[in-house]
Design a protein around this motif. Structure first.
Motif: not given
Length: 126
Positions: A70, A73-74, A78-79
């Motif tokens: 997380y 950003n994988e 998405s964050r």
């Protein structure tokens, strides 16, 4: 009517109408199909689960790997999407708090302490 062995379904998907007959090979737990043209094919009647991972992960390792995924950003979400959802949720909570507070204030203005007491006693009865 008995259950159809899994191998028959697999062979039907592979060869369809070119199958002449089936035979169960109980020793090898498979189904053998005799095809037009004298050919034979077989398929297993057993589903085997593949090994997903060679190492056993503890829950702490799984959570830490998920957190790193997380943070890098994988992750599938998405964050930025998570931040937007948190902002919308906090905004909705603030608006609902203001509305609820306004309703309590209006109830107090109209009925005084007795209205608030009856509201609290009504909540205790539920």
């Amino acid at each position: 009517m008995g259950a159809i062995p899994l191998g028959e379904d697999i062979l039907l998907a592979r060869h369809g109408e070119s199958i002449i007959k089936f035979r169960q090979d109980r020793k090898n737990r498979s189904t053998v199909a005799y095809l037009r043209g004298g050919e034979m094919d077989s398929a297993s009647n057993v589903i085997t689960a593949g090994v997903l991972s060679t190492s056993v992960r503890t829950p702490v390792q799984a959570i830490s790997q998920g957190t790193m995924t997380y943070l890098n950003n994988e992750y599938s979400v998405s964050r930025q999407e998570v931040r937007s959802l948190v902002k919308v949720s906090l905004g909705f909570s603030a608006v609902m708090g203001i509305v609820f507070g306004g309703l309590l204030l209006a109830l107090y203005k109209v009925g005084g302490n007795e209205a608030i007491a009856s509201l609290s006693s009504m909540g205790a009865a539920l």
